[in-house]
Design a protein around this motif. Sequence first.
Motif, PDB file in Angstrom:
ATOM      1  N   GLN A  67      47.679  30.852 -85.943  1.00  0.00           N
ATOM      2  CA  GLN A  67      48.876  31.242 -84.963  1.00  0.00           C
ATOM      3  C   GLN A  67      49.823  30.022 -84.872  1.00  0.00           C
ATOM      4  OE1 GLN A  67      47.188  32.509 -81.495  1.00  0.00           O
ATOM      5  NE2 GLN A  67      45.740  30.618 -80.975  1.00  0.00           N
ATOM      6  N   LEU A  68      51.295  30.147 -84.868  1.00  0.00           N
ATOM      7  CA  LEU A  68      52.140  29.306 -84.742  1.00  0.00           C
ATOM      8  C   LEU A  68      52.131  29.043 -83.216  1.00  0.00           C
ATOM      9  CD1 LEU A  68      54.652  27.340 -85.693  1.00  0.00           C
ATOM     10  CD2 LEU A  68      55.842  29.520 -85.466  1.00  0.00           C
ATOM     11  N   ARG A  69      52.032  27.702 -82.638  1.00  0.00           N
ATOM     12  CA  ARG A  69      52.248  27.110 -81.418  1.00  0.00           C
ATOM     13  C   ARG A  69      53.505  26.682 -81.277  1.00  0.00           C
ATOM     14  NH1 ARG A  69      47.613  23.161 -79.043  1.00  0.00           N
ATOM     15  NH2 ARG A  69      48.292  22.153 -80.937  1.00  0.00           N
ATOM     16  N   ILE A  70      54.316  27.061 -80.298  1.00  0.00           N
ATOM     17  CA  ILE A  70      55.593  26.283 -80.167  1.00  0.00           C
ATOM     18  C   ILE A  70      55.636  25.942 -78.554  1.00  0.00           C
ATOM     19  CG2 ILE A  70      58.086  26.641 -79.813  1.00  0.00           C
ATOM     20  CD1 ILE A  70      57.868  28.898 -81.870  1.00  0.00           C
ATOM     21  N   PHE A  89      52.722  32.628 -82.056  1.00  0.00           N
ATOM     22  CA  PHE A  89      53.365  33.693 -82.705  1.00  0.00           C
ATOM     23  C   PHE A  89      52.468  33.695 -84.188  1.00  0.00           C
ATOM     24  CE2 PHE A  89      56.806  31.904 -80.157  1.00  0.00           C
ATOM     25  CZ  PHE A  89      57.219  32.976 -79.725  1.00  0.00           C
ATOM     26  N   SER A  90      52.730  34.848 -84.731  1.00  0.00           N
ATOM     27  CA  SER A  90      52.019  35.094 -86.190  1.00  0.00           C
ATOM     28  C   SER A  90      52.826  34.777 -87.323  1.00  0.00           C
ATOM     29  CB  SER A  90      51.738  36.501 -86.140  1.00  0.00           C
ATOM     30  OG  SER A  90      52.836  37.373 -86.208  1.00  0.00           O
ATOM     31  N   ASN A  91      54.048  34.295 -87.124  1.00  0.00           N
ATOM     32  CA  ASN A  91      54.811  33.736 -88.386  1.00  0.00           C
ATOM     33  C   ASN A  91      56.088  32.832 -87.829  1.00  0.00           C
ATOM     34  OD1 ASN A  91      57.403  35.649 -88.033  1.00  0.00           O
ATOM     35  ND2 ASN A  91      55.787  36.994 -87.922  1.00  0.00           N
ATOM     36  N   TYR A  92      56.697  32.168 -88.954  1.00  0.00           N
ATOM     37  CA  TYR A  92      57.856  31.374 -88.502  1.00  0.00           C
ATOM     38  C   TYR A  92      59.089  32.217 -88.351  1.00  0.00           C
ATOM     39  CZ  TYR A  92      55.501  27.098 -89.746  1.00  0.00           C
ATOM     40  OH  TYR A  92      54.521  25.787 -89.802  1.00  0.00           O
ATOM     41  N   MET A  93      59.110  33.365 -88.658  1.00  0.00           N
ATOM     42  CA  MET A  93      60.583  34.021 -88.552  1.00  0.00           C
ATOM     43  C   MET A  93      60.618  34.669 -87.198  1.00  0.00           C
ATOM     44  SD  MET A  93      60.865  33.294 -91.756  1.00  0.00           S
ATOM     45  CE  MET A  93      62.551  33.962 -91.774  1.00  0.00           C
ATOM     46  N   VAL A  94      60.706  33.873 -86.175  1.00  0.00           N
ATOM     47  CA  VAL A  94      60.744  34.322 -84.689  1.00  0.00           C
ATOM     48  C   VAL A  94      61.727  33.445 -84.000  1.00  0.00           C
ATOM     49  CG1 VAL A  94      58.545  35.439 -84.681  1.00  0.00           C
ATOM     50  CG2 VAL A  94      58.754  33.048 -83.974  1.00  0.00           C
ATOM     51  N   GLN A 108      65.913  16.188 -70.505  1.00  0.00           N
ATOM     52  CA  GLN A 108      65.706  16.144 -72.140  1.00  0.00           C
ATOM     53  C   GLN A 108      64.562  16.985 -72.637  1.00  0.00           C
ATOM     54  OE1 GLN A 108      65.436  11.403 -72.785  1.00  0.00           O
ATOM     55  NE2 GLN A 108      64.855  11.732 -70.665  1.00  0.00           N
ATOM     56  N   ALA A 109      64.816  17.656 -74.018  1.00  0.00           N
ATOM     57  CA  ALA A 109      63.719  18.764 -74.057  1.00  0.00           C
ATOM     58  C   ALA A 109      63.306  18.198 -75.450  1.00  0.00           C
ATOM     59  CB  ALA A 109      64.535  20.248 -74.336  1.00  0.00           C
ATOM     60  N   VAL A 110      62.063  18.536 -75.514  1.00  0.00           N
ATOM     61  CA  VAL A 110      61.286  18.252 -76.703  1.00  0.00           C
ATOM     62  C   VAL A 110      60.402  19.420 -77.083  1.00  0.00           C
ATOM     63  CG1 VAL A 110      59.040  16.835 -77.646  1.00  0.00           C
ATOM     64  CG2 VAL A 110      60.839  15.626 -75.796  1.00  0.00           C
ATOM     65  N   VAL A 111      60.699  19.869 -78.476  1.00  0.00           N
ATOM     66  CA  VAL A 111      59.978  21.058 -79.017  1.00  0.00           C
ATOM     67  C   VAL A 111      59.085  20.599 -79.952  1.00  0.00           C
ATOM     68  CG1 VAL A 111      60.157  23.241 -80.025  1.00  0.00           C
ATOM     69  CG2 VAL A 111      61.814  22.388 -78.342  1.00  0.00           C
ATOM     70  N   ILE A 112      57.791  21.001 -79.981  1.00  0.00           N
ATOM     71  CA  ILE A 112      56.757  20.684 -80.966  1.00  0.00           C
ATOM     72  C   ILE A 112      56.163  22.003 -81.509  1.00  0.00           C
ATOM     73  CG2 ILE A 112      54.382  19.574 -81.232  1.00  0.00           C
ATOM     74  CD1 ILE A 112      55.155  18.016 -78.805  1.00  0.00           C
ATOM     75  N   THR A 113      56.119  22.158 -82.742  1.00  0.00           N
ATOM     76  CA  THR A 113      55.620  23.202 -83.365  1.00  0.00           C
ATOM     77  C   THR A 113      54.496  22.747 -84.256  1.00  0.00           C
ATOM     78  OG1 THR A 113      56.908  23.291 -85.525  1.00  0.00           O
ATOM     79  CG2 THR A 113      57.789  24.511 -83.450  1.00  0.00           C
ATOM     80  N   ASP A 114      53.544  23.580 -84.454  1.00  0.00           N
ATOM     81  CA  ASP A 114      52.286  23.400 -85.284  1.00  0.00           C
ATOM     82  C   ASP A 114      51.318  24.623 -85.349  1.00  0.00           C
ATOM     83  OD1 ASP A 114      51.125  23.411 -82.724  1.00  0.00           O
ATOM     84  OD2 ASP A 114      49.962  21.448 -83.182  1.00  0.00           O
ATOM     85  N   LEU A 115      50.333  24.664 -86.130  1.00  0.00           N
ATOM     86  CA  LEU A 115      49.561  25.718 -86.473  1.00  0.00           C
ATOM     87  C   LEU A 115      47.958  25.617 -85.944  1.00  0.00           C
ATOM     88  CD1 LEU A 115      50.103  27.199 -89.976  1.00  0.00           C
ATOM     89  CD2 LEU A 115      51.112  27.717 -87.758  1.00  0.00           C
ATOM     90  N   GLU A 116      47.869  26.522 -85.022  1.00  0.00           N
ATOM     91  CA  GLU A 116      46.279  26.508 -84.544  1.00  0.00           C
ATOM     92  C   GLU A 116      45.428  27.429 -85.443  1.00  0.00           C
ATOM     93  OE1 GLU A 116      46.581  25.668 -79.765  1.00  0.00           O
ATOM     94  OE2 GLU A 116      46.597  27.716 -80.692  1.00  0.00           O
ATOM     95  N   LEU A 117      44.014  27.195 -85.871  1.00  0.00           N
ATOM     96  CA  LEU A 117      43.171  27.784 -86.412  1.00  0.00           C
ATOM     97  C   LEU A 117      42.281  28.533 -85.528  1.00  0.00           C
ATOM     98  CD1 LEU A 117      41.631  28.997 -88.980  1.00  0.00           C
ATOM     99  CD2 LEU A 117      40.499  26.785 -89.280  1.00  0.00           C
ATOM    100  N   LYS A 118      42.140  29.850 -85.361  1.00  0.00           N
ATOM    101  CA  LYS A 118      41.101  30.461 -84.488  1.00  0.00           C
ATOM    102  C   LYS A 118      39.673  30.611 -85.530  1.00  0.00           C
ATOM    103  CE  LYS A 118      43.976  33.983 -84.257  1.00  0.00           C
ATOM    104  NZ  LYS A 118      44.547  35.028 -83.992  1.00  0.00           N
ATOM    105  N   ASN A 157      49.159  23.991 -93.826  1.00  0.00           N
ATOM    106  CA  ASN A 157      48.937  24.608 -92.230  1.00  0.00           C
ATOM    107  C   ASN A 157      48.851  23.380 -91.424  1.00  0.00           C
ATOM    108  OD1 ASN A 157      48.460  27.462 -92.902  1.00  0.00           O
ATOM    109  ND2 ASN A 157      46.473  26.715 -93.488  1.00  0.00           N
ATOM    110  N   LYS A 158      49.291  22.189 -91.740  1.00  0.00           N
ATOM    111  CA  LYS A 158      49.370  20.799 -90.922  1.00  0.00           C
ATOM    112  C   LYS A 158      50.626  20.468 -90.592  1.00  0.00           C
ATOM    113  CE  LYS A 158      46.845  16.598 -90.210  1.00  0.00           C
ATOM    114  NZ  LYS A 158      45.859  15.662 -90.917  1.00  0.00           N
ATOM    115  N   ILE A 159      51.696  21.437 -91.354  1.00  0.00           N
ATOM    116  CA  ILE A 159      52.942  21.307 -91.054  1.00  0.00           C
ATOM    117  C   ILE A 159      53.568  20.976 -89.635  1.00  0.00           C
ATOM    118  CG2 ILE A 159      55.506  21.911 -91.384  1.00  0.00           C
ATOM    119  CD1 ILE A 159      54.605  23.065 -93.920  1.00  0.00           C
TER     120      ILE A 159
END
Length: 334
Positions: A67-70, A89-94, A108-118, A157-159
């Motif tokens: 799952q994509l974590r934002i 989310f279930s994909n990047y197209m969101v 100041q805003a910081v945004v971090i995206t990565d994937l988690e493995l269930k 999946n480590k992007i």
Amino acid sequence: MKKYILMMLVVLAAGFASCSNDDIPMEEDVTMKTFETMFKINPQTVIEPFTGEFNPGELQIFDEKYQLRIRLLLYNHVGDFVYEDVQKFSNYMVTMQSSKQLPVGSYQAVVITDLELKTSYSDKDYVKEYWMLSNNYKELNLGKLKIIDTGYTGGKNKILGVSYQKFTIDPNGDNEVRIDVKPAGAIIAWQLDYPHFFNDVKQIQLGTNKLVKEYIFNIDGSCSYNASVDDQYDNKRLFIFDNYYPEEVDCNHYYTSYCFVLPSKYNLKWMWSDTDEDFEDMYEFHETPMTIDVKAGDEWFVGLNLKEGFYYGIDSSNSRSAERQGSSRCYRYC
């Protein structure tokens, strides 16, 4: 009598003055109010720079176990933590949308995206993460925030995506903040040709002289990196390929995948082992390392061919050309 008339005039004058003061509008103190602020975060821009995929579109999708974590982190003008929102989310197209009431001021805003493995272990469900934040990060100033590599290889999946943006709450504005998240590092696409050509080669790995393990924020939103560096290529690897599973190699006798690295200058060597024990008896395929100077958003391609003259090579997306594709002296760009 005159005294009574004078007293009545004083009372009437006070009454008129009171009515006049009531009619004067009082200026509203906006510093005591909060204003709705809408954040719209686009994670698609994390993977847009990576166009040299082996199979078009494969970096945009991931298995249902992931799952994509934002994460949206807000700080005030001096870098003190204010707010966090985490959505998955279930994909990047969101587009992630998050609303927060904030008083007038600079932020100041910081945004971090990565994937988690269930995943699960011993009948217990848990989540494996490739990147974690500093302990007690909500108690830290922005200048002490770190994103830390947890040590799993992860492949594509480590992007990791990171963006920083300043914004101001305006009492007269619509206060919408749009953030396009950028990749924090680079993709290395790799291909092994004929990995089973030698029977005694049980493992193949891409060794490196350096592992960049921490993305460190500065108070102004810029970043630095923390790395472990030495010339022992056998105990640091970007990935490992286990030769005990020939079914993973297709009928054309090659295997492709990806790894993700944070910006730095790396020396790389192809390594091999005649045992399936990690980090045991690793040998070098070649003595001279391959050197890459990685910037965020870069794509690099590395290959190893064990059959046709034992070719190994490295290339960047900037130098990819049609005539190199399909060459017997180069790993294939599929």
